[in-house]
Design a protein around this motif. Structure first.
Motif, PDB file in Angstrom:
ATOM      1  N   PRO A 156       0.438  -1.127  -0.118  1.00  0.00           N
ATOM      2  CA  PRO A 156       0.046  -0.286   0.050  1.00  0.00           C
ATOM      3  C   PRO A 156       0.557   1.637  -0.304  1.00  0.00           C
ATOM      4  CG  PRO A 156      -0.698  -1.718   1.562  1.00  0.00           C
ATOM      5  CD  PRO A 156       0.700  -1.670   1.271  1.00  0.00           C
ATOM      6  N   LYS A 157       0.552   2.258  -0.210  1.00  0.00           N
ATOM      7  CA  LYS A 157       1.198   3.683  -0.405  1.00  0.00           C
ATOM      8  C   LYS A 157       0.354   4.485  -1.036  1.00  0.00           C
ATOM      9  CE  LYS A 157       2.688   4.519  -4.880  1.00  0.00           C
ATOM     10  NZ  LYS A 157       3.997   5.965  -4.611  1.00  0.00           N
ATOM     11  N   VAL A 158       0.827   6.079  -0.752  1.00  0.00           N
ATOM     12  CA  VAL A 158      -0.028   7.326  -0.613  1.00  0.00           C
ATOM     13  C   VAL A 158       0.158   7.792  -1.654  1.00  0.00           C
ATOM     14  CG1 VAL A 158      -0.483   8.908   0.771  1.00  0.00           C
ATOM     15  CG2 VAL A 158      -0.433   6.962   1.670  1.00  0.00           C
ATOM     16  N   PHE A 159      -0.327   8.451  -2.273  1.00  0.00           N
ATOM     17  CA  PHE A 159       0.379   9.766  -3.649  1.00  0.00           C
ATOM     18  C   PHE A 159       0.077  10.781  -3.397  1.00  0.00           C
ATOM     19  CE2 PHE A 159      -0.994   5.822  -5.951  1.00  0.00           C
ATOM     20  CZ  PHE A 159      -0.062   5.132  -6.655  1.00  0.00           C
ATOM     21  N   GLY A 160       1.345  11.693  -3.550  1.00  0.00           N
ATOM     22  CA  GLY A 160       1.535  13.098  -3.239  1.00  0.00           C
ATOM     23  C   GLY A 160       0.988  14.308  -3.818  1.00  0.00           C
ATOM     24  N   LYS A 161       1.240  15.024  -3.550  1.00  0.00           N
ATOM     25  CA  LYS A 161       0.712  16.249  -4.587  1.00  0.00           C
ATOM     26  C   LYS A 161       1.693  17.377  -5.249  1.00  0.00           C
ATOM     27  CE  LYS A 161       1.284  19.591  -0.806  1.00  0.00           C
ATOM     28  NZ  LYS A 161       1.751  20.749  -0.090  1.00  0.00           N
ATOM     29  N   GLU A 162       2.628  16.499  -5.042  1.00  0.00           N
ATOM     30  CA  GLU A 162       3.474  17.411  -6.092  1.00  0.00           C
ATOM     31  C   GLU A 162       4.310  16.158  -7.106  1.00  0.00           C
ATOM     32  OE1 GLU A 162       6.069  19.347  -3.441  1.00  0.00           O
ATOM     33  OE2 GLU A 162       4.441  21.101  -3.660  1.00  0.00           O
ATOM     34  N   GLY A 163       5.085  16.923  -8.178  1.00  0.00           N
ATOM     35  CA  GLY A 163       6.105  15.613  -8.941  1.00  0.00           C
ATOM     36  C   GLY A 163       5.258  14.632  -9.507  1.00  0.00           C
ATOM     37  N   GLU A 164       5.742  13.972 -10.829  1.00  0.00           N
ATOM     38  CA  GLU A 164       5.880  13.320 -11.611  1.00  0.00           C
ATOM     39  C   GLU A 164       4.393  12.602 -11.291  1.00  0.00           C
ATOM     40  OE1 GLU A 164       5.547  13.118 -15.012  1.00  0.00           O
ATOM     41  OE2 GLU A 164       5.032  11.581 -15.311  1.00  0.00           O
ATOM     42  N   GLU A 165       4.082  11.384 -10.221  1.00  0.00           N
ATOM     43  CA  GLU A 165       3.525  11.103  -9.896  1.00  0.00           C
ATOM     44  C   GLU A 165       1.893  11.505  -9.975  1.00  0.00           C
ATOM     45  OE1 GLU A 165       4.247   7.253  -6.688  1.00  0.00           O
ATOM     46  OE2 GLU A 165       3.315   9.081  -5.578  1.00  0.00           O
ATOM     47  N   ALA A 166       2.150  12.708  -9.328  1.00  0.00           N
ATOM     48  CA  ALA A 166       0.896  13.935  -8.885  1.00  0.00           C
ATOM     49  C   ALA A 166       0.054  14.160 -10.853  1.00  0.00           C
ATOM     50  CB  ALA A 166       1.280  14.599  -7.661  1.00  0.00           C
ATOM     51  N   GLU A 167       1.321  14.319 -11.297  1.00  0.00           N
ATOM     52  CA  GLU A 167       0.569  14.866 -12.567  1.00  0.00           C
ATOM     53  C   GLU A 167      -0.143  13.474 -13.384  1.00  0.00           C
ATOM     54  OE1 GLU A 167       0.742  17.666 -13.324  1.00  0.00           O
ATOM     55  OE2 GLU A 167       1.279  18.361 -11.758  1.00  0.00           O
ATOM     56  N   ARG A 168       0.546  12.372 -13.330  1.00  0.00           N
ATOM     57  CA  ARG A 168       0.591  11.276 -13.358  1.00  0.00           C
ATOM     58  C   ARG A 168      -0.565  10.371 -13.479  1.00  0.00           C
ATOM     59  NH1 ARG A 168       3.098   6.269 -12.547  1.00  0.00           N
ATOM     60  NH2 ARG A 168       5.115   8.092 -12.351  1.00  0.00           N
ATOM     61  N   LEU A 169      -1.227  11.544 -11.997  1.00  0.00           N
ATOM     62  CA  LEU A 169      -2.613  10.571 -11.840  1.00  0.00           C
ATOM     63  C   LEU A 169      -3.261  11.719 -12.091  1.00  0.00           C
ATOM     64  CD1 LEU A 169      -3.266   9.036  -8.715  1.00  0.00           C
ATOM     65  CD2 LEU A 169      -3.793  11.563  -7.659  1.00  0.00           C
ATOM     66  N   LYS A 170      -3.266  13.005 -12.464  1.00  0.00           N
ATOM     67  CA  LYS A 170      -3.926  14.157 -12.436  1.00  0.00           C
ATOM     68  C   LYS A 170      -4.470  13.710 -14.072  1.00  0.00           C
ATOM     69  CE  LYS A 170      -2.522  17.954  -9.393  1.00  0.00           C
ATOM     70  NZ  LYS A 170      -1.592  19.244  -9.755  1.00  0.00           N
ATOM     71  N   ARG A 171      -2.991  12.999 -14.823  1.00  0.00           N
ATOM     72  CA  ARG A 171      -3.294  12.857 -16.486  1.00  0.00           C
ATOM     73  C   ARG A 171      -4.548  11.456 -16.457  1.00  0.00           C
ATOM     74  NH1 ARG A 171       2.050  13.648 -17.713  1.00  0.00           N
ATOM     75  NH2 ARG A 171       2.821  11.164 -17.034  1.00  0.00           N
ATOM     76  N   SER A 172      -4.376  10.882 -15.450  1.00  0.00           N
ATOM     77  CA  SER A 172      -5.163   9.648 -15.411  1.00  0.00           C
ATOM     78  C   SER A 172      -6.449   9.478 -15.650  1.00  0.00           C
ATOM     79  CB  SER A 172      -4.280   8.491 -14.292  1.00  0.00           C
ATOM     80  OG  SER A 172      -3.728   7.831 -14.655  1.00  0.00           O
ATOM     81  N   PHE A 173      -6.925  10.833 -14.521  1.00  0.00           N
ATOM     82  CA  PHE A 173      -8.230  10.822 -13.909  1.00  0.00           C
ATOM     83  C   PHE A 173      -8.857  11.719 -15.318  1.00  0.00           C
ATOM     84  CE2 PHE A 173     -11.640  13.893 -12.777  1.00  0.00           C
ATOM     85  CZ  PHE A 173     -11.964  13.106 -11.550  1.00  0.00           C
ATOM     86  N   LYS A 174      -8.657  12.549 -15.953  1.00  0.00           N
ATOM     87  CA  LYS A 174      -8.848  13.320 -16.927  1.00  0.00           C
ATOM     88  C   LYS A 174      -9.318  11.976 -18.245  1.00  0.00           C
ATOM     89  CE  LYS A 174      -9.287  17.128 -15.327  1.00  0.00           C
ATOM     90  NZ  LYS A 174     -10.297  17.315 -15.340  1.00  0.00           N
ATOM     91  N   ALA A 175      -7.944  10.674 -18.656  1.00  0.00           N
ATOM     92  CA  ALA A 175      -8.203   9.883 -19.256  1.00  0.00           C
ATOM     93  C   ALA A 175      -9.694   9.474 -19.414  1.00  0.00           C
ATOM     94  CB  ALA A 175      -7.005   9.084 -19.090  1.00  0.00           C
TER      95      ALA A 175
END
Ligand code: KIV
Length: 267
Positions: free
Chosen positions: A152-171
């Motif tokens: 298990p892991k937590v997704f932070g608010k900055e960096g490439e990981e957060a940007e990928r999360l936002k891209r996934s959401f929009k996709a």
């Protein structure tokens, strides 16, 4: 009680009303949810751990999901029921995924399917949406990928990981997902996604600004004692209460005070 539909849930988002969702797997708990007015039930593949005692959700099968969903739909005929598609029921090919998702709706009475993943499943989400199968996305920590995350892991608010999360959401949103579960996501990211999209966000460990919240039934009522993540709120210590009742039953039988005359036929 009027049946809760996708339109009911969308209207709730538009009006700024919070959406409640419980992940559960059986007839009685589903009935409890419907009786108290929970909006939506997710038949989560967490049943692999909570119901079957497995270490991960990976071994859960499509037939098991269908079996549990039928029971839930009988208990909560007016609640919006979503089925978690289990590991490998939608990742192998588009054709197999469409057939499996369609089978779930045909056989269970549920109204939507939930899929874990982002950009990589957008084509499938589009296909399902275009043939009339409502899709719920699930991003952030996705338990079917437990081994590639290493736990298990937590997704932070900055960096490439957060940007990928936002891209996934929009996709997912652009492909037609009407609702997206955000699991173990920094509350600021969840807030931004909620405020900038029409898709309904449902958080689990994603803070208070999501359109809705989901927890597992067994966590809410304190039955699942093994693990208590930070985002779980136990409303009752169910395991303690149940064990106390069982202890009393054992004592009453052993000392002969159960059953009494009133509890026996012919008295
Ligand atoms: O399987 C499940 O119960 C879930 C929720 C906790 C989101 O995916």
């Amino acid at each position: 009680m009027a049946r809760i539909t996708l339109r009911t849930l969308k209207k709730k988002k538009e009006r700024g009303e919070k959406i409640t969702m419980v992940s559960t797997y059986d007839y009685l708990s589903a009935r409890f949810c419907e009786e108290v007015g929970i909006d939506s039930i997710l038949v989560g593949d967490s049943l692999g751990m909570v119901f079957q005692g497995l270490d991960t959700t990976l071994p859960v099968t499509l037939d098991e999901m269908i079996y549990h969903t039928k029971a839930v739909c009988r208990g909560a005929p007016n609640t919006f029921v979503i089925v978690d598609m289990p590991f490998l029921s939608y990742q192998v090919s588009l054709e197999e995924a469409v057939r499996n998702c369609g089978r779930v709706l045909k056989e269970t009475g549920a109204q939507a399917v939930k899929l874990e993943g982002g950009e990589e499943i957008a084509e499938l989400v589009y296909r399902l949406h275009s043939i009339g199968i409502p899709v719920v996305g699930h991003i952030g920590y996705t338990p079917q990928s437990v081994h590639s995350f290493g736990g298990p892991k937590v997704f932070g608010k900055e960096g490439e990981e957060a940007e990928r999360l936002k891209r996934s959401f929009k996709a997912l949103e652009n492909a037609g997902a009407f609702m997206i579960v955000l699991e173990s996501v920094h509350w600021q990211v969840a807030k931004e996604l909620t405020e900038t999209s029409d898709a309904i966000t449902v958080g689990i460990g994603a803070g208070r600004y999501c359109d809705g919240q989901v927890l597992v039934f067994h966590d809410i009522v304190g039955l699942y004692e093994e693990i208590k993540p930070r985002f779980v709120r136990r409303y009752v210590e169910g395991a303690k209460i149940f064990k106390e009742a069982l202890r009393k039953f054992k004592i009453d039988v052993e000392e002969g005070s159960f059953p009494s005359e009133e509890e026996s036929y012919g008295a």
